[in-house]
Design a protein around this motif. Structure first.
Motif, PDB file in Angstrom:
ATOM      1  N   LYS A 796       0.818  -1.215   0.000  1.00 36.24           N
ATOM      2  CA  LYS A 796       0.000   0.000   0.000  1.00 36.24           C
ATOM      3  C   LYS A 796       0.854   1.267   0.000  1.00 36.24           C
ATOM      4  CE  LYS A 796      -3.816   0.086   2.314  1.00 36.24           C
ATOM      5  NZ  LYS A 796      -4.811   0.121   3.400  1.00 36.24           N
ATOM      6  N   LYS A 832      -4.748  -1.589   7.582  1.00 40.57           N
ATOM      7  CA  LYS A 832      -6.045  -1.721   6.911  1.00 40.57           C
ATOM      8  C   LYS A 832      -6.701  -0.358   6.692  1.00 40.57           C
ATOM      9  CE  LYS A 832      -8.663  -5.046   8.337  1.00 40.57           C
ATOM     10  NZ  LYS A 832      -9.577  -5.843   9.178  1.00 40.57           N
ATOM     11  N   TYR A 833      -6.598   0.555   7.704  1.00 40.19           N
ATOM     12  CA  TYR A 833      -7.298   1.834   7.616  1.00 40.19           C
ATOM     13  C   TYR A 833      -6.363   2.995   7.269  1.00 40.19           C
ATOM     14  CZ  TYR A 833     -11.195  -0.652   9.671  1.00 40.19           C
ATOM     15  OH  TYR A 833     -12.215  -1.533   9.905  1.00 40.19           O
ATOM     16  N   THR A 834      -5.168   2.695   6.774  1.00 38.91           N
ATOM     17  CA  THR A 834      -4.251   3.745   6.332  1.00 38.91           C
ATOM     18  C   THR A 834      -4.025   3.577   4.831  1.00 38.91           C
ATOM     19  OG1 THR A 834      -3.138   3.769   8.475  1.00 38.91           O
ATOM     20  CG2 THR A 834      -1.965   4.751   6.611  1.00 38.91           C
ATOM     21  N   ASN A 835      -4.328   4.645   4.082  1.00 38.61           N
ATOM     22  CA  ASN A 835      -4.188   4.587   2.630  1.00 38.61           C
ATOM     23  C   ASN A 835      -2.870   5.198   2.155  1.00 38.61           C
ATOM     24  OD1 ASN A 835      -6.759   3.403   2.296  1.00 38.61           O
ATOM     25  ND2 ASN A 835      -7.709   5.403   2.553  1.00 38.61           N
ATOM     26  N   SER A 836      -2.257   6.047   2.963  1.00 36.98           N
ATOM     27  CA  SER A 836      -0.981   6.659   2.594  1.00 36.98           C
ATOM     28  C   SER A 836      -0.314   7.169   3.865  1.00 36.98           C
ATOM     29  CB  SER A 836      -1.191   7.808   1.601  1.00 36.98           C
ATOM     30  OG  SER A 836      -1.951   8.839   2.190  1.00 36.98           O
ATOM     31  N   GLY A 858      -3.828   7.207   9.213  1.00 33.27           N
ATOM     32  CA  GLY A 858      -4.982   6.697   8.491  1.00 33.27           C
ATOM     33  C   GLY A 858      -6.181   7.624   8.548  1.00 33.27           C
ATOM     34  N   ILE A 859      -7.349   7.019   8.355  1.00 33.74           N
ATOM     35  CA  ILE A 859      -8.578   7.809   8.212  1.00 33.74           C
ATOM     36  C   ILE A 859      -9.099   8.339   9.544  1.00 33.74           C
ATOM     37  CG2 ILE A 859      -9.274   6.544   6.167  1.00 33.74           C
ATOM     38  CD1 ILE A 859     -11.142   4.920   7.890  1.00 33.74           C
ATOM     39  N   ASN A 880     -16.161   5.443   3.979  1.00 37.80           N
ATOM     40  CA  ASN A 880     -14.978   5.048   3.222  1.00 37.80           C
ATOM     41  C   ASN A 880     -14.374   3.754   3.727  1.00 37.80           C
ATOM     42  OD1 ASN A 880     -14.172   6.075   5.616  1.00 37.80           O
ATOM     43  ND2 ASN A 880     -12.612   7.456   4.795  1.00 37.80           N
ATOM     44  N   THR A 881     -15.036   3.038   4.654  1.00 41.84           N
ATOM     45  CA  THR A 881     -14.484   1.758   5.123  1.00 41.84           C
ATOM     46  C   THR A 881     -15.434   0.612   4.898  1.00 41.84           C
ATOM     47  OG1 THR A 881     -15.383   1.965   7.365  1.00 41.84           O
ATOM     48  CG2 THR A 881     -13.239   2.968   6.947  1.00 41.84           C
ATOM     49  N   ILE A 884     -14.037  -2.549   3.476  1.00 42.38           N
ATOM     50  CA  ILE A 884     -12.976  -3.259   4.215  1.00 42.38           C
ATOM     51  C   ILE A 884     -13.581  -4.439   4.951  1.00 42.38           C
ATOM     52  CG2 ILE A 884     -11.287  -3.042   6.068  1.00 42.38           C
ATOM     53  CD1 ILE A 884     -10.944  -0.134   5.292  1.00 42.38           C
TER      54      ILE A 884
END
Length: 925
Positions: A796, A832-836, A858-859, A880-881, A884
């Motif tokens: 990721k 899992k909850y971190t996109n960048s 994360g978010i 946005n989850t 998941i």
């Protein structure tokens, strides 16, 4: 060319030069020697320019003299022919033409006359027609072969976008569509087009959708088109959503639910042709029919899968039979229960395992089962592998093929052998209770829902000295005048509503028929009434139990006659008592317990007026109490009964307020009030109510958890079942086989993860997990976690850091497995909850504690759910989850592990910024 005379020649020449078709006259070498105006217009040349050219200069297919010569040679034999070719304009553009070619003889010279017609529109129409047919040929296999509604819609929209060459293609559903059919609106935006989605949560997008379904909604099979010019005052949504041209059509109703199919041109205006509109309508019609069929099929398959999944995972014995009643599947519970191996039962007829007395029952009813589609609580006697028989209760349903024909059964059963024995014992028990009721010294009456007396015991006959036949099935308690006069009808109604309660002591006269040989008699009764409920908690009867207190009442009267005895009674009574004149309001006497409970002396409350002022300082409440008490005393005096108990809030001398049950008895012109302090009891009741509400809340959370578990188990099971079925496809390529197997393995791993989480929660709840304390190297543990999660983070593009203690040889005692699980859950959640961005984890030493942390970018977690993030049966679902995977048990399990190791866990989070999870463990275990 020959003509009759010069006049005709000039007329003919004028017709040729001004004809609507292009005309070309050339010699046999292809040199142009005459052209008309239309030829010049078609090609963009002047007449002089054209006459300097040859046919090879304007024809895109006959480019050489050899090709033209070969064609003219053929023409000498045929004299006339019609060909289709392409001409080239002066600007280099090519267009299709149809040419009628004739051979002329002018004074012995051979000339070629070509009459050309521009067939661009014809070709385009033909191409559009081919495109129309080709598009429908692409659409048909998609809607005929797809079993997935959402995938079919995506594939159809892809074809629409390709054919109509639009920037945005979409399918919108009416407001009730998503909840009913469980698939969302779909939108396709052309690659490279940067525009706001019309499915965006913004007000602009919402307004546009709302307007489509309200102001712009069109009838079935009617296309709605519009253009938005920059020079016009465009509507806000057209400007913000980049809509230049649009075409919308309503898909025919699907179960009274509308869909809108639409396309947008975002950067230029576009006029839609009639053929395009017709094609758009036809696509929408076919898509609507396909959606309707797929929804029906999908619901059928979902029902079948639901039952199959339920039965496969049920703790009950499960089997499946084919149309002939042969066993095609059983679960391990079935085999364990009956002692067989799987190979012993598969393919055998189910009736062969039944007791001979039940085999005929099965043969007869199996056909009915297949027709009806379900059975419930059917009893059989089935043979164990060792030869003995067990009683079972069976229930199940049938599964069908897509065409609706029978496929197989899905049945579960449970062992009711013990239940059968219990029923026999219950019959014996019922007989004992009947005898107990009959011989009870208390008077027992049973009434049905209409208030009719249906049963009494022997004590009833003895109390009223009448035979029970005189009143049973004749007397209706709800219609008794005494019940209504005494105000007891409300108590009975509450009993019928499900309450158990005691009635105030009362004088009751037996109600018998006027012409009866028996005399009615009056007795003082102490009565309790309670409901009888069925297994669904519904009231079926009420029971009235009387205790004859006539003798007690008479004894009390005798006691009251003696003033000294009366005062002793009051003084020594464990309850606060007061003797009051009902006429003057004088408080004649209060006992010591009264002073202890309320703090008021006799001087403080020497009159009822003083008592009202002190005990009820609020004027409105005081007015209510005075009126209510006055009515109760009046009723008791009139009916010569006790004063009906009532609960009041009484203010004490020290300022506290207590809840007191106030009752009393009338003594001629006086009354004796009895006060029972219920404050502690009410507090306990409130605590019970709070506990009940908490339990109900937990039940709701468990229900949500079970719904989530159903999804988490059903989703991978659908993947396993679907792709396992695809593996049976003949001539399946090895690449697809490997792909399907990989998907099945992934679905299995996901299901296993969910089941392991459930098992772990079960172990925690039953306290089966006991920490195993060993010495561990903390730095090594953290490094191992870093090495394990680095590949997953790299997928990721997330940077993973670890910060162990500076002392790389630091050793401390704890349970290595639990600590690994805690770190794994927290780091896995962070990834899992971190996109960048990055994730940092590690440990610091604080006095006698080790403080561990996991921080991510994360978010984040919304403030309103942070307080219960570690609760069981809770999963935070943000918009946005939702894609998941996860059961929402990870943090609950993690918290339990931390507490098992003697630590604490907490978190800090800011939505959109990231989250920080901390937990501490004691250095000395």
């Amino acid at each position: 060319m020959t003509t009759p005379n010069q006049k005709h020649t000039d007329l003919y020449k004028s017709l040729v030069l001004n004809s609507g078709d292009a005309m070309y006259l050339s010699n046999f070498n292809g040199k142009l020697i005459e052209v008309n105006k239309q030829a010049c217009a078609n090609l963009g040349y002047s007449r002089e320019e054209l006459l300097s050219l040859s046919l090879s200069d304007i024809d895109n297919e006959y480019k050489t003299e050899e090709q033209i010569g070969n064609f003219f040679t053929i023409l000498e034999h045929e004299k006339y022919c019609k060909i289709t070719t392409h001409h080239k304009r002066k600007d280099g553009s090519i267009f299709p033409v149809e040419i009628s070619v004739s051979l002329l003889n002018e004074n012995g010279s051979k000339l070629i006359l070509g009459i050309s017609r521009d067939i661009t529109d014809h070709v385009e129409a033909k191409q559009n027609l081919f495109s129309y047919i080709d598009t429908l040929e692409k659409i048909n296999p998609i809607i005929q072969n797809s079993n997935d509604v959402e995938k079919m819609i995506w594939d159809v929209l892809n074809v629409v976008q390709e054919v109509f060459k639009t920037d945005r293609t979409f399918l919108l559903s009416a407001p009730n569509t998503k909840d009913r059919f469980q698939f969302p609106p779909v939108e396709l935006i052309k690659s490279g087009v940067s525009c706001i989605s019309i499915l965006d949560k913004s007000e602009i997008a919402h307004t546009y959708q709302k307007e489509l379904f309200e102001k712009r909604k069109c009838d079935d099979n009617e296309v709605f088109t519009s253009n938005f010019s920059q020079s016009e005052k465009n509507e806000s949504f057209a400007k913000e959503l980049l809509i230049k041209s649009e075409m919308i059509v309503a898909i025919p109703n699907v179960n009274n639910t509308n869909f809108l199919l639409g396309v947008h041109q975002c950067f230029k205006l576009r006029e839609w042709t009639k053929l395009e509109e017709k094609l758009f309508i036809e696509i929408s019609r076919r898509l609507g029919n396909a959606i309707k069929q797929l929804i029906t099929y999908h619901n059928l398959k979902q029902s079948e899968k639901k039952y199959k999944t339920l039965f496969d995972n049920a703790p009950l014995s499960y089997h499946s039979l084919n149309r002939d009643g042969d066993i095609i599947d059983v679960n391990n519970t079935w085999l364990s229960f009956l002692g067989y191996n799987k190979e012993d039962v598969l393919g055998k007829n189910y009736g062969d395992f039944l007791h001979p007395d039940w085999q005929q029952v099965f043969d007869t009813n199996f056909q009915k089962f297949k027709t009806l589609g379900y059975v419930n609580d059917v009893h059989f006697k089935i043979r164990h592998q060792k030869g003995h028989y067990k009683y079972i209760s069976l229930q199940g349903c049938t599964g069908c093929h897509p065409d609706g024909t029978f496929k197989q059964t899905y049945c579960v059963f449970q062992d009711i052998t013990a239940k059968k024995k219990a029923e026999d014992k219950l019959k014996e028990s019922e007989e004992k209770y009947r005898l107990l009721m009959e011989q009870s010294p208390f008077v027992v009456e049973v009434y049905d829902l209409d208030g009719v007396q249906i049963s009494v015991n022997k004590a009833y006959e003895e109390l009223w000295q009448i035979p029970k036949e005189l009143t049973i099935f004749k007397f209706n308690i709800l219609k008794s005048p005494q019940v209504h006069v005494n105000g007891f009808i409300d108590y009975l109604k509450r009993a019928y509503a499900g309450e158990s309660l005691d009635l105030p002591d009362h004088l009751y006269k037996s109600e018998i028929e006027a012409d009866s040989n028996y005399e009615a008699r009056s007795r003082w009764l102490r009565t309790r009434v309670y409901p009888i409920k069925d297994e669904l908690d519904a009231v079926t009867h009420i029971v009235v139990v009387h205790t004859d207190i006539t003798d007690q009442k008479e004894a009390r009267k005798a006691l009251i006659k003696s003033q000294d005895q009366f005062k002793i009674f009051i003084q020594q009574a464990p309850l606060p008592l007061s003797h009051v004149s009902n006429i003057t309001g004088e408080v004649k006497y209060i006992n010591k317990r009264f002073l202890d409970v309320f703090g008021y002396t006799h001087d403080d409350v020497s009159t009822m007026e003083k008592w009202w002022q002190l005990a009820y300082p609020d004027p409105e409440y005081r007015k209510f109490v005075i009126e209510n008490w006055g009515k109760a005393v009046e009723v008791a005096t009139k009916n010569k009964t006790d004063i009906i108990p009532e609960i009041y809030n009484i203010s004490c001398k020290d300022g506290s307020v207590k809840q007191i049950l106030v009752s009393g008895i009338t003594l001629g012109d006086d009354f004796l009030s009895m006060l029972v302090d219920l404050t502690a009891q009410k507090k306990i009741e409130q605590e019970l109510i709070t506990a009940k509400e908490k339990a109900e809340e937990n039940e709701k959370l468990k229900t949500a958890f079970l719904a989530n578990m159903s999804h988490e188990i059903r989703t991978p099971m659908n993947g396993i079942m679907g792709f396992a079925d695809l593996l049976q496809t003949p001539e399946l390529s090895s690449e697809k086989r490997e792909k399907y197997i990989r998907i099945i393995l992934q679905s299995g791993e996901r299901m296993l993860t969910t089941i392991n989480a459930i098992i772990e929660i079960s172990k925690i709840e039953t306290k089966q997990i006991v920490p195993f304390i060993t010495e561990i190297n903390l730095a090594e543990l953290i490094q191992n976690q870093h090495a394990f999660f680095t590949p997953e983070a790299n997928k990721k593009d997330i940077t993973l850091y670890c910060k162990p203690l500076t002392d790389k040889k630091f050793i401390f005692s704890t349970d290595l497995t639990l600590l690994n699980s805690i770190f794994t859950n927290l780091i896995n959640n962070a990834i899992k909850y971190t996109n960048s961005g990055s994730i940092v984890f590690g440990c610091t030493k604080r006095n006698d504690l080790l403080e561990f942390f996991v921080k991510d970018t994360g978010i984040g977690i919304p403030k309103n759910v942070q307080h219960n993030i570690f609760d069981r049966f809770t999963r935070v679902d943000q918009e946005n989850t939702k894609a998941i995977e996860g059961s929402g048990l990870g943090l609950s399990i993690t918290k339990s592990y931390v507490e098992l190791l003697g630590g604490k866990i907490w978190m800090e989070s800011e939505e959109g910024i990231g989250s920080k999870f901390f937990f501490t463990l004691p250095i000395k275990s």
